[in-house]
Design a protein around this motif. Structure first.
Motif, mmCIF file in Angstrom:
data_model
loop_
_atom_site.group_PDB
_atom_site.id
_atom_site.type_symbol
_atom_site.label_atom_id
_atom_site.label_comp_id
_atom_site.label_asym_id
_atom_site.label_seq_id
_atom_site.Cartn_x
_atom_site.Cartn_y
_atom_site.Cartn_z
ATOM 1 N N ARG A 131 27.569 42.042 28.394
ATOM 2 C CA ARG A 131 27.263 43.022 29.437
ATOM 3 C C ARG A 131 27.666 42.494 30.806
ATOM 4 N N GLN A 132 28.324 43.329 31.587
ATOM 5 C CA GLN A 132 28.786 42.989 32.932
ATOM 6 C C GLN A 132 27.967 43.809 33.938
ATOM 7 N N ARG A 133 26.845 43.273 34.336
ATOM 8 C CA ARG A 133 25.925 44.023 35.205
ATOM 9 C C ARG A 133 26.509 44.259 36.593
ATOM 10 N N PHE A 134 27.274 43.311 37.093
ATOM 11 C CA PHE A 134 27.841 43.489 38.431
ATOM 12 C C PHE A 134 28.834 44.652 38.449
ATOM 13 N N LEU A 135 29.677 44.738 37.414
ATOM 14 C CA LEU A 135 30.616 45.854 37.334
ATOM 15 C C LEU A 135 29.878 47.183 37.151
ATOM 16 N N ALA B 156 38.010 44.234 30.255
ATOM 17 C CA ALA B 156 39.078 43.661 29.442
ATOM 18 C C ALA B 156 39.488 42.256 29.889
ATOM 19 N N ILE B 157 39.282 41.937 31.160
ATOM 20 C CA ILE B 157 39.663 40.598 31.638
ATOM 21 C C ILE B 157 38.453 39.676 31.721
ATOM 22 N N SER B 158 37.312 40.118 31.250
ATOM 23 C CA SER B 158 36.108 39.284 31.293
ATOM 24 C C SER B 158 36.237 38.108 30.334
ATOM 25 N N ASP B 159 35.459 37.083 30.592
ATOM 26 C CA ASP B 159 35.514 35.886 29.769
ATOM 27 C C ASP B 159 35.024 36.157 28.356
ATOM 28 N N CYS B 160 34.023 36.998 28.209
ATOM 29 C CA CYS B 160 33.502 37.284 26.870
ATOM 30 C C CYS B 160 34.514 38.065 26.034
ATOM 31 N N PHE B 161 35.280 38.969 26.661
ATOM 32 C CA PHE B 161 36.317 39.689 25.916
ATOM 33 C C PHE B 161 37.403 38.728 25.454
ATOM 34 N N ARG B 162 37.756 37.781 26.299
ATOM 35 C CA ARG B 162 38.761 36.781 25.914
ATOM 36 C C ARG B 162 38.266 35.928 24.749
ATOM 37 N N ARG B 163 37.015 35.525 24.793
ATOM 38 C CA ARG B 163 36.483 34.675 23.737
ATOM 39 C C ARG B 163 36.389 35.406 22.400
ATOM 40 N N LEU B 164 36.053 36.681 22.431
ATOM 41 C CA LEU B 164 35.863 37.434 21.202
ATOM 42 C C LEU B 164 37.165 37.969 20.613
ATOM 43 N N ASN B 165 38.211 38.102 21.426
ATOM 44 C CA ASN B 165 39.427 38.756 20.949
ATOM 45 C C ASN B 165 40.683 37.905 21.092
ATOM 46 N N TYR B 166 40.810 37.169 22.178
ATOM 47 C CA TYR B 166 42.042 36.406 22.385
ATOM 48 C C TYR B 166 41.986 35.018 21.747
ATOM 49 N N ASP B 167 40.870 34.322 21.878
ATOM 50 C CA ASP B 167 40.774 32.950 21.390
ATOM 51 C C ASP B 167 40.843 32.861 19.876
#
Length: 241
Positions: A65-69, A88-99
């Protein structure tokens, strides 16, 4: 000098054809937009739809969850398109999909979730993967949300959705994009199945203290004999002539 996006032919897909359904049904997507000045509850539904589209239902966790956004979107400081980009550029999206994937599968996931369609062919995957190599993940996501295709279909105020969902489900039994598991591609499955042992140092054995031989134990003297490595100078069985 960055390499421009390679040309790839556009194959004929259902989402590129205008809808021909005359009767609405539950398979048609619901449009979430801020053009109608949504109420607080409607804004909650819009934000939830954005999370469900970008993160998929099985990736919506507490840390995603991105509360600030969300706060910026509620107070009209950013638009829906910027909110989608932020997710899409959040760190959690990168960890769950890109890494957990290679660039080709990551391109496929992002095109499905951000543009609401499947990739046309392998050439499109290669073209977008080159963008990732040259400009990184943020540059790749920025090109998707600023593309003509995104602006024509969703603009600044509409949450992306899977286009022509009804037809896609009929072809080969495909399921909606937001129900596909991201991290179990072929490469990630092979990595899980293959056991890899990497030893960082010498292997040491642990022996409980109660099993260690004490002073005076014959085992200690037997080990001393083995350490001496004495070879006899006479034959144990002499021969007589």
């Amino acid at each position: 000098m960055p390499i421009p996006i390679l040309y790839y032919p556009l194959s004929t897909q259902n989402q590129r054809v205008e809808s021909f359904e005359t009767v609405s049904n539950e398979e048609q997507p619901r449009i979430y937009t801020t053009d109608t000045l949504p109420s607080a509850s409607e804004m909650d539904e819009l934000i939830w739809a954005a999370y469900r589209q970008i993160f998929s239902e099985h990736q919506i966790l507490k840390f995603t969850r991105q509360r600030f956004l969300e706060s910026q979107l509620r107070f009209n400081q950013i638009k829906v398109r910027e909110f989608i980009k932020g997710l899409a550029i959040s760190d959690c999206f990168r960890r769950l999909n890109y890494d957990v994937n290679n660039n080709y599968r990551f391109v496929e996931l992002c095109v499905q979730r951000i543009l609401g369609r499947d990739v046309y062919n392998e050439k499109e995957k290669i073209a977008w993967s080159i963008v990732i190599c040259n400009e990184g993940i943020e540059g790749f996501i920025d090109k998707l949300v600023n593309s003509d295709e995104y602006l024509e279909n969703f603009g600044d105020s509409i949450v992306p959705y899977q286009r022509r969902r009804t037809i896609l489900q009929r072809n080969n039994g495909e399921i909606p994009f937001n129900l596909k598991t991201a991290r179990y591609g072929i490469e990630f499955r092979d990595k899980l199945v293959k056991t890899q042992f990497i030893w960082q140092g010498a292997i040491r054995r642990f022996r409980p203290q109660e099993q260690r031989p004490r002073a005076g134990d014959p085992v200690l003297f037997l080990n001393m004999v083995y350490d001496l490595n004495i070879t006899p100078k006479f034959n144990r069985y002499p021969t007589f002539t």
